[in-house]
Scaffold this motif. Structure first.
Motif, short mmCIF file in Angstrom:
data_model
loop_
_atom_site.label_atom_id
_atom_site.label_comp_id
_atom_site.label_asym_id
_atom_site.label_seq_id
_atom_site.Cartn_x
_atom_site.Cartn_y
_atom_site.Cartn_z
N ARG A 715 5.85 2.04 -5.52
CA ARG A 715 5.03 3.20 -5.18
C ARG A 715 5.98 4.26 -4.70
N TRP A 716 5.92 5.39 -5.32
CA TRP A 716 6.88 6.42 -4.96
C TRP A 716 6.31 7.80 -5.19
N LYS A 717 7.05 8.77 -4.71
CA LYS A 717 6.62 10.15 -4.85
C LYS A 717 7.82 10.96 -5.29
N LEU A 718 7.55 11.96 -6.07
CA LEU A 718 8.65 12.77 -6.59
C LEU A 718 8.54 14.16 -5.98
N TYR A 719 9.63 14.59 -5.36
CA TYR A 719 9.70 15.98 -4.89
C TYR A 719 10.61 16.72 -5.83
N GLU A 720 10.96 17.94 -5.49
CA GLU A 720 11.72 18.77 -6.42
C GLU A 720 12.82 17.97 -7.12
N THR A 721 13.69 17.39 -6.33
CA THR A 721 14.78 16.63 -6.95
C THR A 721 14.87 15.22 -6.41
N SER A 722 14.20 14.94 -5.30
CA SER A 722 14.44 13.64 -4.68
C SER A 722 13.27 12.70 -4.91
N ILE A 723 13.61 11.46 -4.91
CA ILE A 723 12.62 10.42 -5.11
C ILE A 723 12.40 9.70 -3.79
N ASP A 724 11.17 9.59 -3.39
CA ASP A 724 10.88 8.91 -2.13
C ASP A 724 10.13 7.62 -2.45
N ILE A 725 10.84 6.51 -2.32
CA ILE A 725 10.19 5.22 -2.61
C ILE A 725 9.43 4.78 -1.38
N MET A 726 8.13 4.68 -1.48
CA MET A 726 7.32 4.30 -0.32
C MET A 726 7.35 2.80 -0.11
N ASN A 727 7.01 2.07 -1.10
CA ASN A 727 7.20 0.63 -0.97
C ASN A 727 7.31 -0.04 -2.34
N ARG A 728 7.92 -1.18 -2.28
CA ARG A 728 8.00 -2.02 -3.47
C ARG A 728 7.07 -3.19 -3.23
N LEU A 729 6.22 -3.39 -4.16
CA LEU A 729 5.14 -4.34 -3.92
C LEU A 729 5.31 -5.52 -4.87
N THR A 730 5.46 -6.69 -4.29
CA THR A 730 5.46 -7.87 -5.15
C THR A 730 4.28 -8.72 -4.72
N LEU A 777 -2.34 -2.58 -1.07
CA LEU A 777 -0.95 -2.13 -1.16
C LEU A 777 0.02 -3.07 -0.47
N GLU A 778 -0.49 -4.08 0.23
CA GLU A 778 0.40 -5.08 0.81
C GLU A 778 0.64 -6.22 -0.18
N GLY A 779 0.03 -6.14 -1.31
CA GLY A 779 0.19 -7.22 -2.29
C GLY A 779 -0.78 -8.36 -2.08
N GLN A 780 -1.75 -8.17 -1.18
CA GLN A 780 -2.76 -9.21 -0.99
C GLN A 780 -3.77 -9.14 -2.11
N GLU A 781 -4.20 -10.29 -2.51
CA GLU A 781 -5.14 -10.33 -3.63
C GLU A 781 -6.54 -10.02 -3.14
N LEU A 782 -7.18 -9.05 -3.74
CA LEU A 782 -8.55 -8.72 -3.35
C LEU A 782 -9.55 -9.43 -4.24
N GLY A 783 -9.15 -9.68 -5.41
CA GLY A 783 -10.06 -10.34 -6.34
C GLY A 783 -9.35 -10.55 -7.65
N LYS A 784 -9.92 -11.42 -8.43
CA LYS A 784 -9.33 -11.62 -9.75
C LYS A 784 -10.37 -12.17 -10.69
N THR A 785 -10.13 -12.00 -11.95
CA THR A 785 -11.05 -12.54 -12.94
C THR A 785 -10.28 -12.76 -14.23
N ARG A 786 -10.77 -13.69 -14.98
CA ARG A 786 -10.16 -13.91 -16.31
C ARG A 786 -11.29 -14.04 -17.30
#
Lengths: 1276, 322
Positions: A715-730, A777-786
Motif C-alpha cells: 500500500r503506497w502513495k505517490l507524490y510528485e517524485t517520492s514514493i511513500d510506502i505505507m505498509n506491506r501486507l502479507t 489492512l492488517e492482513g486478517q481474514e474477514l471472509g472467504k469463499t470458493r
C-alpha cells in the motif's frame, strides 16, 4: 520383627498355605532384599520352576557358600541356560565378598533384582502381562501419525501439489522430470510432470483416508449385520446367508471390486468405490461375527433369556452385540487396513477416486493426467520403470507404513482383548465395573423403565438434538473466530472524485458506494446479435452506453429501451467512457478515438499517425483529458485533450501485456499501466524501483495505490517524485489456496481488501477453483469463499464489500452464472443463472442495479425493475463508481507492435519447396485461402496413407491404403494412378525435377516420374516401412523402417542404391523424420545422424533435448523443456546461440521456424508466434473462445503456415463428431475463417486428420475417412 | 464318498456355464454404458440384443469357428479368442503353480521352525516377518526389485541386470514375478501353520507323549503335523484366492501376458486413449473376453476347492468314514 515374620512363614508352609507364606515372605523381602533365609523359603513355595531358580540364584548371590542352594540349582533341568546365569551370579557374589563390588552396588543390584523378581511373581497367573504390548504402541503411533498427516498434511506441504515444472537447474546442469530423490526443493523427487512428490503425498493422505474410512464403516456395518443374522437365524434364511458368505468368500475381492467399479464407472468418484469395495468386502467381518454369534447362541444364558421371553431383537441387542463389541473395534481397524491395501492395488491398476484430467498429448492420443493428488491416483499415474523406480517405491512405502500401522493396531487390540478375557483385573477396571453396576442399578434401569413411555423418548431426543446443536455451534464459534468487516469510513477520499460513471471508472477500483441488488431479478435484457465489445458505462442520468461489434454505440435508457444509436466510423474496442460534461468517448480498432455528444452526434474524431488498434476503452481524467492504450500489448499510451488534440504519445518499454485497462490515480496526476507508472502530464515514466518487483498496480477506492507482488500487497502513495510506502501486507494464504497470485484485487472505500483468485489451473483443475478473500489492512481474514465458476470476473464491489462476479459453469463452458458474495458468509447472497452459455464482457453497479454485458451481445440489468428516482439521486450524490469490466478478452495473450513484423512480412515469399512428411517444414508457403469454401476434392473408399503433396504445377499427389497412388489435377480429375507394390506409407516426397518418391509397407522406396512411370525401386533389408520419405537438397532420401521393437533409418541415394542403415535408440512412436536444411543431418526425435554415413551424433549436452528440427530459414534448431534454441555444428563443435524462445508449452503439437525466422508453436489450445530472441509477436488462446458445445475445443494438427504467418489448423471438440479447420493470423485474435469438415455418424470411428498441403489459395487436407478436402477461395 | 465327489465334479461345469453367462451378461450390459460416458470410446453400432449375441457366440464356440479379439499385447491385429485365452492360461498357470508350490514349501517350513515347544508360542521373528510381509502391497514388493536392479546398475555399471524384470518367458523371466507373488501367501501359510502347531503343542496328548519320552521333533512329526494337515490344506486352498488377487497386480507390474493382465485390461479403461481407437479395438469390457476370463478363473477356484476337499478327506480319517 523379621524373625517373627519368618516364623509365621514357616508355620504357613507347614500348614500347606503356600499363598500366605508367599505374602509374608514378600513383605520380608521388600524390607530387606538381602535376607538369605527368606529367599530360601520362598524357593520352596513358588509355583514355577524358573522362579525357584531365581530364588536359589538370589540366595547364592547373597551367600555363595550355601551348599543347599547350589545343589538345588545344579539339579535344575534346564542346565545350559541356568548354568550360565549361575556362574555369572556366583562370580559376582564372590567378587562382592572379595570387596571388589561395593556394598552400595550390591544393594542397588539386589533391589533391582528384587523388583524384577517381584514383578514376575505377581504375574504368575497372567503370563501375557509381563510383555509390553508393542504392536499396540507402535501401531497406535503409526496410526496417529497417519491421522495427523491426513488432517494437517496440506498445510505442511512446502509446495503446490499441482505446480509442475518442466526443467530444473541444479548446479550447472538442467534436469528434466522426474527428478530423483533429494533434488533441492524436491525431497522425495518428483513425478513425470515435475511436481513435488513430498507435497503431493502430504495432500494425498486426506482424500484417501476419507475414502477408506467411509468404505470401512460401510463394510463393518454390512458385515456385522449380515454376520449376526447369519449366525443367529437358522432354517432357509440362515442357509441362504451362509451360502452367500461362502460364495463371496471364495472370490477375490479385487476381482469383484474391478467388476463393480467398471460397471458403475469411476466418474462417479467415491460412490463407485463404495459400491466396488463393499460388494463382497463385508465378508471377512461377516464370517468372524457369524462365528462369534454362533458361539454365543448356544450359551445357556441365551436360552435362559429365551425362556424369560426375550425377543430375538432383544437378545441380539442386549447380549450378542455386547459380546462382540470388543471385537468390533479390532475388526474395524483390520477393515481399514484391508481397504487401504485394496485401494492401493486398484490405484496401481488404474482406478482411483477422480481427480484426473484427460489431456491430449498428440493429435490422436490423450492421456489422463493427475490433478489433485490421492494415493491410488498417484500410484496409477506414476510410470514404473527401472530407470526411475523411486516414485512408486516412495508412494508404495507410504502405503506400506499406513497398512502396517493399522495391522499392528489391530493385532495389539486383539492381544489386549485376549488379556481382558484372561481375567486381568486392574484396580481401574475393577472400579469401572463397580461403577457400571451402580449405574445399571441406579440410572439405566430406572431410566429404561421411564424411557419406555413414548413422550419421554420424544422429549429426550428433542432435548439431545438441541443440546448437540447448541454445543456444536458454540464450539464452532469458539474455534473459528471471524473478525467482522469494520465499516468505519475512511477520510482518504478527500479529493473531489469525478463522477466515475461519467469517466469510465478511471481508477479501476470497481468499488461502488451504493448497495447492489439483494435479489437476483432480471429487470430487462437488451440484445444485439453482433455482440458487445466491452463493458458499459452509465451516465449520471442513468443512461447506459455500450458499444456493439457492429460499430454501433447504444444509449439505453434505464428502462431498457434504446434512447439513440449512432454508427461509429470504425470497429469499437472496449468500454466507452463518459466525461463530466456528458461527452462519450469510444476507442476503435484503428487506434482512433471518437467523441460523441450526449445526444449521439459525433463531435470530433482523433486518429494517431500509426494506426495500431486500441487495447481497451479510454479513461477520462478529472480535468477532461482522455487516455487510452494502443498497440498489440497495449503498451502505447495516447493522451488526447478534451477538444480532440493530441497531448502526447508514449511507447512504454514494458513487455507484459496490458491485461486490463489504464488506471488513473485520484488526483489525476499519474497513470498506471500494469507495472509501470506514467506522469499524466507528459507521459514520462516514473521510477518505482523503491517498490521492488511488482506484478501490477491497482487503485483502491480509498485513494491509495495498491500493488501486488505475488501474495504480497503493498500500500503506497505517490507524490510528485517520492514514493511513500505505507505498509506491506502479507497474509496467510496457505490456508486458503494453493493457487497462484490473485488475478484481481481491489480495496473498498472502507479499506476492505478483496482478492480474487480464478482458475488456478486453467483448463484442467475441476471444482472450486475460483475464490474471493476479504482482508483488512492488517492482513486478517474477514471472509472467504470458493466457488466453481470459470472464466469468472469481478463486476463490482458494493459498499458492504459484497463482490459481484459473473462466470461460466461446467469448466467454463456452461451457463453464465452471476453471484453476489458477502464476506460474512461463504455461501453466495444470491445466484442468478443466465440461461445461455455466454461469456461475460463487463458490467457496472449503478444505483442498486448490476449491469452485465456478454460477448455474444446480451445486456442484463439485474435489480429492481423500476429504477427509483431516489436511487439515481443517491447515485449522483455519492458519485458511484461503476466499473468497466476487465473487458478485453484474454485470447490474444501477447501481441506487440514490433516493427520487425512488418519488416518480416515484406520479405519476398520463397518458392514452394518439396513437401515432406514432417510437421516442421510447413512455413513459407504461398498465401492460403482467404474466403474459404469447402469441397471434397477427392474421395477414396479406404483411408489415405498420409498427407498429400502439391507439385509446382498444382498437381496433387496422394497415396491410399488401397495400394494405389494418385496424381490429381487441380480440378480433381485423376491424371494417373499407379498401383504400388504394397500399400503406400506416409506422404510422398517430391524433388526439384518433379520426380516422386513413395515408400510402401514392404519397406520399398519407389521413384516415379512426373508422368507416373516407375523409375526404380529400392527394397530395405530390415522390416517394414514406418514413415514416408524425406529428401535432402542433394537428392538423398531417408525413411524409417523397422520391426515392432526396433527401428532404423534407411538412406537411399538419388539413383536408388541403399546408402546406410542405422538403428534408432528411441522407441518407435509417432515421430517422423526431419532433415537439416543443408542436408547434413537427419533428425529423428532427439537423435541426430550424419546424413553422409549414418553415424549417430553425440553432442553431450547438459540437458535433455526433446526434439531436433530444421527451420525453413536454413538453420537448425532444438526443442528442450519448452525452449527453442538455434544451434550449429561447426568444426566438430556443438554451439547454441544466446537467443532463445521460452514458452509455456510443454508438449508442442507443432513447432517450426519460418523462412523469416519467426518461431511458431502450437499448444493444446494455443498458437504462438515469436521472434528468435524470444519476443512474443502474437498469441491465440483457443480455450477462451466460446463455443456452443460445452466441450473443449482443441487444435488437432497444424496443416500449414503461409508467408503471412497465417497458421492453418484443424481440430475438434473432445467428443464431437466433426472436425473444423481455422486460419489464425498473428494480427487478429479472431480466426480469419472457420470451416467445418464433414460430420461423421454416431457409430463411426473418429476421423483422423493426417495433414495437408498448401497451394496458392488452396488448402488440401487428407483424412482417415478417405476424404481429401479442399478449402479454397470461392469462384476460382 | 465317490458319489459325493462325482456330484461335486458334475456341478463344476454347471457353475462354469453360469459364471460364463453372468460374465457375458455383465459386460454386454455395461459396455454401452461406459462407451456413452467415456469420450474416447465409440461403439460402431448399437449392441445386439443379449440373447441373440450370446446364442450366436455359443454356437460359434461349438462350431469351433472361433471368434477373434483384438490383440491385447500391444501389437495391432486380431487373434482367435481361444488361442489368446489358452496362451494366457499357460502363462498364468505356470506362474501360479510355481508360486503356489513355493509358498507352500516356504510357508510350512517357516511355520514349523517358528513354532516353539515350551512354552508353546510362535517365535517373535515370524510374527514380525509376517506382519511386515502382509502389510506390503504386492506392487511395493515388486518395486523393491526394481529399486535393487536400479542400484545394481548404478553401482555395478551398465550391463545386463541379473534377472529380467519384465516380459514373458518360461525361463529366468519367471524368477522375479514368482518371488513377488510368493511373498504374501507364504507369510500367510507360515503364520497359520505356526499358530496351529503351537496350539497342538499345548494339548494334553503332547504332555502325555512327552511323558512317554518322545522327543519334541518326534511329537511334531508323528502327531502334531498330522493333526494340523487338514486345516493347513484348507488355508492353502484359501491362499489361492490371495494368489489370484495378487496375480492381477503382478502381471500388470511385470507385463506378464497372463489371465490377470487380460482381466485387468478387460475391466480397466486404458490410461492412454487414442481417439482413433474405437471401443471395438480395445478389449475393455469385451463380452466374450470377460466371460471367458472369468470362467477360467472360476475353473481355477472350483478345481482348487475340489482338490482341497479331496485331500482333506484323504487325510482326515473322520471325514473319510462319512
Amino acid at each position: 520383627m523379621q524373625e517373627n515374620q519368618l516364623r509365621a512363614a514357616q508355620i504357613a508352609i507347614k500348614q500347606g498355605d503356600k499363598a500366605k507364606a508367599r505374602t509374608v515372605l514378600r513383605t520380608i523381602l521388600i524390607q530387606n532384599p538381602h535376607n538369605e533365609e527368606a529367599w530360601m523359603l520362598l524357593a520352596g513355595v513358588v509355583e514355577k520352576r524358573e522362579h525357584v531358580d531365581d530364588c536359589l540364584e538370589r540366595v547364592l548371590r547373597i551367600n555363595p557358600q550355601n551348599e543347599a542352594a547350589r545343589r538345588a540349582l545344579s539339579t535344575s533341568k534346564n542346565k545350559k541356560f541356568k548354568a550360565f546365569e549361575l556362574s555369572d551370579g556366583l562370580q559376582k557374589a564372590s567378587r562382592a565378598t572379595q570387596g571388589q563390588i561395593s556394598d552400595k552396588e550390591t544393594d542397588r543390584k539386589g533391589k533391582h533384582l528384587f523388583r524384577y523378581w517381584n514383578r514376575r511373581l505377581e504375574n504368575t497367573t497372567h503370563p501375557m502381562r509381563k510383555s509390553v504390548n508393542w504392536p499396540l504402541i507402535i501401531g497406535l503411533i503409526l496410526v496417529l501419525l497417519t491421522a495427523f498427516l491426513a488432517l494437517a498434511g496440506p498445510s505442511l506441504a512446502p509446495r503446490d501439489p499441482l505446480e509442475g515444472s518442466a526443467l530444473l537447474k541444479v548446479g550447472d546442469t538442467y534436469i528434466k522430470p522426474p527428478y530423483p530423490l533429494f533434488t533441492p526443493g524436491f525431497p522425495l523427487g518428483s513425478g513425470d510432470m515435475g511436481r513435488d512428490l513430498f507435497s503431493r503425498l502430504l495432500w494425498a493422505m486426506r482424500p484417501t483416508l476419507t475414502l477408506v474410512l467411509v468404505v470401512a464403516i460401510v463394510r463393518l456395518v454390512l458385515g456385522t449385520s449380515i454376520g449376526m443374522i447369519a449366525g443367529w437365524s437358522s432354517g432357509f434364511f440362515g442357509r441362504t446367508l451362509d451360502t452367500a458368505i461362502a460364495v463371496a468368500i471364495s472370490i477375490p475381492v479385487i476381482i469383484v471390486a474391478l467388476c463393480g467399479i467398471a460397471a458403475v464407472g469411476e466418474e462417479l468418484g467415491i460412490w463407485a468405490f463404495i459400491v466396488g469395495l463393499c460388494l463382497t468386502g463385508w465378508v471377512e467381518t461377516a464370517r468372524i461375527v457369524r462365528e462369534q454369534t454362533q458361539g454365543v447362541r448356544d450359551q445357556e444364558y441365551i436360552q435362559a433369556a429365551h425362556a424369560m421371553g426375550a425377543s430375538n431383537r432383544q437378545i441380539l441387542f442386549h447380549h450378542i452385540i455386547r459380546q462382540i463389541r470388543p471385537l468390533l473395534l479390532m475388526l474395524f481397524v483390520f477393515e481399514i487396513s484391508a481397504t487401504i491395501m485394496l485401494t492401493a492395488a486398484l490405484g496401481f491398476l488404474g482406478y482411483y477416486i477422480g481427480g484426473d484430467i484427460w489431456v491430449t498429448i498428440t493429435d490422436v492420443t490423450a492421456q489422463a493426467i493427475s490433478g489433485m493428488p490421492e494415493l491410488g491416483q498417484m500410484l496409477a499415474t506414476t510410470g514404473m520403470s527401472i530407470l526411475r523406480p523411486w516414485p512408486l517405491l516412495v508412494i508404495g512405502g507410504v502405503v506400506f507404513f499406513v497398512v502396517l500401522g493399522f495391522n499392528l493396531l489391530g493385532e495389539g487390540l486383539s492381544r489386549r482383548s485376549n488379556q481382558y478375557r484372561l481375567g486381568r483385573r486392574s484396580a481401574i477396571s475393577e472400579q469401572a465395573e463397580r461403577m457400571q453396576i451402580w449405574l445399571d442399578e441406579n440410572a439405566w434401569y430406572p431410566l429404561s423403565n421411564l424411557s419406555k413411555t413414548r413422550t419421554f423418548r420424544i422429549g429426550l431426543a428433542g432435548f439431545l438434538t438441541i443440546a448437540v446443536l447448541i454445543a456444536g455451534w458454540v464450539w464452532w464459534r469458539a474455534i473459528i473466530p471471524t473478525p467482522s468487516v469494520e465499516r468505519q469510513m475512511v477520510a482518504a477520499f478527500s479529493e473531489k472524485p469525478p463522477s466515475s460513471a461519467a469517466c469510465h471508472d478511471p481508477y479501476g477500483s470497481r468499488s461502488s458506494h451504493c448497495l447492489g441488488p439483494r435479489s437476483p431479478e432480471v429487470a430487462w435484457i437488451f440484445e444485439d446479435g453482433n455482440g458487445f465489445v466491452g463493458g458499459l458505462v452509465v451516465g449520471v442520468d442513468g443512461m447506459v452506453y455500450v458499444s456493439s461489434g457492429a460499430n454501433v454505440l447504444y444509449a439505453i435508457k434505464p428502462d431498457g429501451n434504446v434512447h439513440w444509436q449512432t454508427l461509429l466510423p470504425a470497429t469499437p474496442v472496449g468500454t466507452p467512457a463518459i466525461s463530466e460534461m456528458g461527452q462519450i468517448y469510444v476507442t476503435d480498432m484503428d487506434g482512433g478515438l471518437t467523441a460523441l455528444s450526449s445526444n449521439g452526434e459525433i463531435n470530433w474524431q482523433y486518429q494517431p499517425e500509426d494506426g495500431e488498434s486500441a487495447k481497451a476503452g479510454p479513461i477520462v481524467s478529472p480535468d477532461g483529458n482522455i487516455y487510452y492504450a494502443t498497440g498489440l500489448i497495449g503498451r502505447d499510451v495516447q493522451a488526447v485533450s478534451k477538444d480532440g488534440q493530441a497531448l502526447w504519445q508514449v511507447h512504454t518499454p514494458g513487455d507484459a501485456a496490458l491485461s486490463d485497462q489504464l488506471r488513473l490515480n485520484p488526483s489525476g496526476d499519474f497513470l498506471f499501466l500494469m507495472d509501470d507508472v506514467l506522469n499524466a502530464r507528459d507521459g514520462s515514466l516514473i521510477d518505482t524501483a523503491a517498490l521492488g518487483e511488482v506484478d501490477q498496480h491497482q487503485i483502491g477506492a480509498d485513494g491509495n495505490t495498491y500493488s501486488v507482488n505475488g501474495h504480497e500487497i503493498i500500500r503506497w502513495k505517490l507524490y510528485e517524485t517520492s514514493i511513500d510506502i505505507m505498509n506491506r501486507l502479507t497474509w496467510d494464504h496457505s490456508k486458503f489456496t494453493v493457487a497462484r497470485t490473485p488475478k484481481d484485487i481491489g480495496v473498498t472505500r472502507d479499506q476492505v481488501l478483496w482478492l480474487f483468485y480464478a482458475a488456478f489451473l486453467e483448463n484442467t483443475a475441476y471444482g472450486e477453483d475460483t475464490g474471493i478473500v476479504w482482508l483488512n489492512l492488517e492482513g486478517q481474514e474477514l471472509g472467504k469463499t470458493r466457488y466453481p465458476t470459470r472464466n469468472s470476473q469481478v463486476i463490482a464491489v458494493d459498499r458492504q464489500a459484497v463482490v459481484y462476479t459473473c462466470g461460466n459453469l461446467e469448466h467454463g463452458y456452461g451457463e453464465l452464472e452471476c453471484q453476489a458474495f458477502s464476506p460474512d458468509s461463504s455461501a453466495p447472497l444470491w445466484t442468478l443463472i443466465l440461461d445461455q452459455s455466454h461469456q461475460v464482457k463487463g458490467g457496472a453497479l449503478v444505483a442498486g442495479r448490476l449491469y452485465v454485458t456478454t460477448e455474444e451481445g446480451q445486456l442484463y440489468a439485474i435489480g429492481e425493475a423500476e429504477l427509483l428516482p431516489t436511487a439515481l439521486t443517491i447515485a449522483q450524490a455519492t458519485q458511484v463508481t461503476p466499473q468497466e469490466a476487465a473487458g478485453e478478452d484474454d485470447r490474444v495473450v501477447d501481441i506487440t507492435a514490433e516493427p520487425t513484423l512488418a519488416q518480416v512480412t515484406s520479405t519476398p515469399p520463397e518458392e514452394p519447396t518439396a513437401e515432406t512428411d514432417s510437421l516442421l517444414d510447413l512455413a513459407g508457403d504461398p498465401i492460403g485461402p482467404q474466403e474459404p469454401q469447402l469441397e471434397i476434392f477427392f474421395e477414396d473408399e479406404v483411408p489415405f496413407a498420409g498427407k498429400p503433396v502439391v507439385g509446382e504445377d498444382g498437381t496433387v499427389y496422394i497415396g491410399s491404403k488401397s495400394g494405389k497412388f494418385y496424381a490429381l489435377d487441380p480440378s480433381g480429375e485423376i491424371l494417373w494412378v499407379v498401383t504400388t507394390p504394397a500399400k503406400p506409407v506416409g506422404a510422398p516426397a517430391l524433388d526439384m525435377d518433379g520426380n516422386l518418391y513413395v515408400v510402401d509397407e514392404d519397406g520399398g522406396l519407389s521413384a516415379l516420374t512426373p508422368g507416373g512411370e516407375i523409375l526404380w525401386r529400392f527394397q530395405t533389408e530390415e522390416g517394414i516401412a514406418l514413415s514416408g520419405p524425406v529428401i535432402s537438397p542433394d537428392g538423398k532420401l531417408f525413411y524409417v523402417v523397422g520391426t515392432y521393437s526396433k527401428g532404423y533409418i534407411q538412406a537411399v541415394s538419388a539413383s536408388g542404391e541403399g546408402l546406410w542403415l542405422t538403428e534408432l535408440q528411441t522407441g518407435l512412436l509417432i515421430h517422423t523424420l526431419d532433415i537439416s536444411p543443408t542436408g547434413d543431418f537427419v533428425f529423428y526425435h532427439d537423435e541426430v545422424f550424419d546424413a553422409s554415413n549414418g553415424a549417430r551424433m553425440e553432442f553431450d549436452l547438459p540437458f535433455a533435448v526433446d526434439k531436433f528440427f530444421g527451420g525453413e530459414d536454413g538453420k537448425t534448431y532444438l526443442w528442450a523443456g519448452g525452449t527453442v534454441v538455434e544451434w550449429r555444428y561447426t568444426d566438430s563443435k556443438f554451439e547454441m546461440t544466446e537467443e532463445r524462445v521460452l514458452s509455456s508449452i510443454e508438449y508442442p503439437g507443432g513447432v517450426g521456424v519460418t523462412p523469416q525466422s519467426v518461431v511458431w508453436l502450437q499448444g493444446w489450445h494455443s498458437l504462438f508466434w515469436f521472434t528468435k530472441d524470444g519476443k512474443a509477436l502474437a498469441a491465440v488462446d483457443f480455450s477462451e473462445v466460446h463455443w456452443e458445445s460445452p466441450q473443449y475445443k482443441e487444435f488437432g494438427i497444424v496443416i500449414s503456415i503461409d508467408r503471412d504467418y497465417t497458421i492453418f489448423v484443424c481440430g475438434s471438440y473432445q467428443s464431437a463428431q466433426i472436425h473444423s479447420c481455422w486460419a489464425f493470423s498473428p494480427s487478429s485474435k479472431e480466426p480469419l475463417w472457420e470451416v467445418d469438415l464433414i460430420e461423421w455418424g454416431p457409430y463411426e470411428i473418429y476421423e483422423v486428420i493426417f495433414g495437408g498441403a498448401l497451394a496458392p489459395g488452396r488448402l488440401y487436407i487428407s483424412s482417415s475417412k478417405g476424404y481429401l478436402y479442399l478449402i479454397h477461395d470461392g469462384g476460382s | 464318498m465317490a458319489r459325493y465327489f462325482l456330484r461335486r465334479l458334475a456341478l463344476i461345469p454347471l457353475a462354469l456355464l453360469l459364471v460364463h453367462f453372468l460374465g457375458f451378461l455383465y459386460a454386454h450390459q455395461v459396455r454401452p454404458l461406459r462407451a456413452l460416458r467415456n469420450p474416447f470410446f465409440v461403439l460402431s453400432a448399437p449392441p445386439d440384443p443379449l440373447f441373440q449375441t450370446y446364442t450366436n457366440y455359443i454356437r460359434h464356440l461349438f462350431e469351433l469357428d472361433f471368434i477373434t479379439m483384438p490383440n491385447p499385447w500391444g501389437v495391432q491385429g486380431e487373434l482367435p479368442i481361444g488361442e489368446v485365452i489358452l496362451q494366457a492360461a499357460i502363462a498364468s498357470l505356470s506362474l501360479l503353480g510355481i508360486a503356489l508350490v513355493l509358498s507352500i514349501l516356504i510357508g510350512v517350513f517357516l511355520g514349523i521352525i517358528a513354532a516353539r515347544y515350551d512354552p508353546p508360542i510362535v517365535s517373535r521373528w515370524l510374527t514380525a516377518l509376517s506382519t511386515t510381509g502382509l502389510a506390503m502391497p504386492t506392487f511395493f514388493i515388486g518395486s523393491l526389485f526394481f529399486a535393487f536392479w536400479f542400484l545394481y546398475v548404478i553401482w555395478g555399471g551398465p550391463g545386463t541386470i541379473p534377472l529380467p524384470i519384465s516380459g514373458f518367458g518360461l525361463d529366468s523371466h519367471l524368477v522375479v514375478p514368482v518371488l513377488v507373488l510368493t511373498a504374501r501367501p507364504a507369510m500367510m501359510i507360515a503364520g497359520v501353520t505356526a499358530g496351529l502347531l503351537t496350539e497342538e503343542f499345548g494339548r494334553q496328548y503332547v504332555v502325555a507323549a512327552r511323558s512317554q519320552g518322545h522327543t519334541w521333533s518326534a511329537i511334531r512329526q508323528k502327531f502334531a503335523l498330522r493333526n494340523i494337515i487338514t486345516p493347513v490344506i484348507l488355508v492353502i486352498a484359501g491362499s489361492m484366492r490371495l494368489l489370484v488377487g495378487e496375480l492381477i497386480v503382478v502381471e500388470w507390474l511385470f507385463q506378464w501376458p497372463g489371465l490377470g493382465n487380460l482381466l485387468a485390461q478387460t475391466l480397466i479403461p486404458p490410461r492412454t486413449a487414442s481417439m482413433q481407437v474405437a471401443v471395438e479395438n480395445v478389449i475393455f469390457l469385451d463380452p466374450p473376453v470377460v466371460a471367458a476370463v472369468l470362467a477360467v478363473f472360476a475353473a481355477i477356484f472350483l478345481l482348487t476347492d475340489f482338490g482341497a476337499s479331496l485331500l482333506v478327506r484323504y487325510y482326515d480319517p473322520r471325514l473319510r468314514e462319512v
